[in-house]
Design a protein around this motif. Structure first.
Motif, PDB file in Angstrom:
ATOM      1  N   PHE A 135      20.521  47.441  19.032  1.00  0.00           N
ATOM      2  CA  PHE A 135      20.018  47.436  20.398  1.00  0.00           C
ATOM      3  C   PHE A 135      18.506  47.617  20.330  1.00  0.00           C
ATOM      4  N   TYR A 136      17.781  46.751  21.002  1.00  0.00           N
ATOM      5  CA  TYR A 136      16.321  46.688  20.853  1.00  0.00           C
ATOM      6  C   TYR A 136      15.635  46.611  22.210  1.00  0.00           C
ATOM      7  N   GLY A 137      14.529  47.304  22.367  1.00  0.00           N
ATOM      8  CA  GLY A 137      13.772  47.204  23.618  1.00  0.00           C
ATOM      9  C   GLY A 137      12.689  48.262  23.694  1.00  0.00           C
ATOM     10  N   ARG A 138      12.150  48.437  24.891  1.00  0.00           N
ATOM     11  CA  ARG A 138      11.069  49.405  25.067  1.00  0.00           C
ATOM     12  C   ARG A 138      11.625  50.812  25.219  1.00  0.00           C
ATOM     13  N   ALA A 151      14.399  52.074  27.985  1.00  0.00           N
ATOM     14  CA  ALA A 151      15.043  50.991  28.739  1.00  0.00           C
ATOM     15  C   ALA A 151      16.300  50.454  28.066  1.00  0.00           C
ATOM     16  N   ILE A 152      16.492  50.765  26.795  1.00  0.00           N
ATOM     17  CA  ILE A 152      17.576  50.103  26.061  1.00  0.00           C
ATOM     18  C   ILE A 152      18.935  50.635  26.489  1.00  0.00           C
ATOM     19  N   PRO A 153      19.821  49.757  26.961  1.00  0.00           N
ATOM     20  CA  PRO A 153      21.178  50.206  27.251  1.00  0.00           C
ATOM     21  C   PRO A 153      21.839  50.627  25.942  1.00  0.00           C
ATOM     22  N   GLU A 178      21.093  57.646  30.694  1.00  0.00           N
ATOM     23  CA  GLU A 178      20.726  56.473  29.882  1.00  0.00           C
ATOM     24  C   GLU A 178      19.274  56.507  29.434  1.00  0.00           C
TER      25      GLU A 178
END
Lengths: 433, 433
Positions: free
Chosen positions: B300-303, B135-137, B129
């Motif tokens: 999907f959004y994130g660090r 970090a984004i699933p 992952e």
């Protein structure tokens, strides 16, 4: 187990029809992904005489005897909704050895724990990706991808109808009643829109999200709810003026309680800044913003409803559950080990936006600031935005720092009674920076 | 299997340290989630004398003998990066019966298929992952949640460094060189930023995403790549003027080929409208936009990087793989059944943005439009945006309709040779509506 994975479909409406069509049209792909053929052995409907040839299924597969159908399947897909008879059918399915895929948020929000226990007892899978935020992969990320992290807060736009309405109000300046009527015409809102506009749909989803996020059983009835019916065009204009937008948010968060942690879950219209990732979610789209200890900020965005989008989520679960039937293994069970206490909305601390008409004369702002300060609530900003000479009143917008619901209620009580205040129009919660 | 799940950690840098800390600090939570205690039995590092007390691990656990360590673990977490010795260590781990969690995009992009085969042979899990979008699933949703759907296209901002640079250029108007220097000072870019700015980091991630999305083996070398070094402040200003922003996108999509389907994968700077969900992704954040047949549009959004965020993704995989060790079952294996042909970047049809200086006199636009039309490329818009009397030139922006790379190359050749054209500054691809 037979040569194929036997699938029973309960319900053949918009979503059920889309699921059936896809299963018949993409047979080879499903076989490649599962390792065995998926075979629909029956579809339970209320009226077998209706023409459903567009599903690609033989008419002989449709039956009104759901009770019997669930006993001869390896996998039962429940898309009827409601508690009765969905609950007893899924129980019977699990007891007969089937795994279960459902999109039924009402059932899970009320009876999730019972179903989990029964599934655990019988070694069955219980999947429900489609129950929250339709097509958006969200349940699996929460249950599995974030299993090594700690969720601190979940804030979601989980009801497409209300997001459509609020977004349209924001873009056109129209009143809620007019936009609601348009949404009904377009099919974005039902003839009886109560479940959506009163927040009950979001309430059940919030309970499911909170249960997963905090490893604690949260039921629909634990979730404080306030719908959007009182949101006015003036509120939205006022929010716009300060760079904000109003969204109906389902919020589940950890709060401090007696030196420990508790869970607070609520659904209400909320002001957030336009630059927040949730601030630009348009039309009937859904999005869920998750804050965790390690990952930080995450957002999941997509369609929250509709036949095909919901079918996508259902079929992802179907492939998983079918793979387990073929290759062994189990999906995740209930994770409720944290068993945190659940707090009412009063325990959560939020910032508030208060809009009111006040006397337009010297000393009024100072008097109002004093009234608010005396209740232990501190003010982030005060803005006298519209002065009207004709009635001697001015509109005042106040944003408070984070304070408790109880303190805020006392403030509003005092403001309503104050001589300087003509009328308090609205009190809305504010989230995000 | 022993009383606990034995974990070997390969590498103890920023991510490895965060993983070790979390595993030691949240022991009870991991036990509750897995059903058995997780125990770090060793950490392979290059230099055991370094102080690593902040990890909470006993100094005796650190070893330089990774070869030996992997043979006495149920689960090996590889966070060293690179191909050698990561590849041989993971092979040895799998052959010794361990499951494997890795964040190594370079290894997977080059040797994913071999590792999958070995894992399949030994009944081991292979999870990764953290290899794409931190970090984004994202990997789990693609592999599992969308298993009943068909992905049509993936467009991702998968490199935080370049997004930081392009976003900063967009917000401040600064030149790339200045922003890159600042990014290096802030730690957002490495001393040698080649892998990021030339697009090679995104290239490996694109290969992994394409493999999962299209059930086809795609290697890093199959991905056409163009970095951001040639993007100028003028390009960004010109994009801004037409409501667009420039992002380095990894794009994987299905294209038509000889009546069938093929996969096209590429990384390049791209103009997208600001209102596109990817258009508002700021700073070093990552986001991946997925278009599927049923679900429609998802994001999907994130660090995308950092110790704790990457540890979140790694630990989600660790819990999964550990649960399988304890309760049985297997994660998904490679899914390459579709085995589609892979097309070069020339096969993909995109719209193009062309910026050039032309003679500022009557008839020039008509002549240029004719030149373009003769190559079979049609124009969506032409805009003469800056006229400068001093040199008799004007800047012209053209956006074409979707056309092939080959046709576009011919157009650019003709434009460069045309009398009316002083200079073609840049040719950028355009995506989204």
């Amino acid at each position: 187990m037979s040569e194929s994975v036997r699938i029973a479909l309960l319900g053949c409406g918009v979503v059920g029809g889309a699921v059936a069509r896809r299963l018949t049209q993409a047979k080879d792909e499903f076989e490649a992904r599962v390792g065995r053929r998926l075979e629909i052995v029956g579809v339970a409907v209320r009226d077998t005489s209706k023409d459903r040839s567009d599903t690609g299924l033989d008419a002989s597969l449709f039956t009104t005897d759901a009770e019997e159908l669930v006993t001869r399947a390896d996998l039962v897909i429940e898309l009827m909704g409601g508690i009765d008879p969905s609950k007893s059918l899924l129980q019977k399915a699990i007891e007969s050895g089937a795994s279960v895929v459902t999109a039924n948020k009402a059932l899970l929000g009320q009876h999730g724990a019972e179903l989990y226990e029964l599934a655990e007892e019988h070694g069955a899978d219980l999947y429900y990706e489609a129950a929250v935020a339709g097509a958006i992969p969200l349940i699996r990320p929460l249950r599995e991808s974030l299993a090594g992290d700690s969720v601190q807060r979940v804030m979601g736009i989980v009801n497409g109808t209300t997001n459509f309405i609020l977004d349209k109000m924001d873009r056109t300046g129209a009143d809620l009643a007019d936009v609601l009527a348009e949404a009904q015409e377009l099919g974005y809102a039902e003839a009886d829109p109560t479940a959506d506009v009163e927040g009950h749909d979001a309430q059940a989803k919030a309970a499911i999200l909170a249960s997963l996020a905090f490893h604690t059983r949260v039921r629909t009835s634990d979730v404080a709810v306030e719908g959007i019916m009182s949101v006015t065009a003036d509120d939205i204009r006022a929010a716009r003026r300060i760079g904000c937008v109003i969204k109906l948010l389902a919020i589940a968060e950890l709060v401090d309680k007696d030196g420990g942690q508790a869970v607070s879950v609520r659904v209400h219209p909320t002001l957030i800044t336009r630059s927040h990732p949730l601030g630009s979610v348009r039309d009937a789209f859904n999005a869920v913003f998750v804050e965790t200890e390690l990952a930080g900020e995450l957002m999941f965005y997509g369609r929250g409803a509709g036949g095909d989008p919901t079918a996508s989520a259902v079929l992802g679960d179907v492939v998983q559950a079918a793979r387990h039937k073929v290759h062994g293994g189990r999906g995740p069970g209930e994770s409720a080990y944290a068993n945190l206490p659940i707090e009412g909305v009063g325990a959560a601390k939020t910032a508030y936006f208060i809009r009111m008409d006040v006397q337009d004369k010297p000393g009024v702002l100072a008097a109002i600031a004093k009234t608010i300060g005396e209740q232990g609530v501190s003010i982030e900003s005060m803005r006298q935005s519209v002065r009207r000479s004709q009635d001697g009143l001015a509109t005042l917008h106040i944003i408070t720092h984070r304070s408790s619901e109880a303190d805020l209620a006392a403030v509003v009580e005092q403001l309503k009674a104050a001589d300087e205040v003509d009328k308090v129009f609205s009190v809305l919660r504010v989230e995000g920076e």
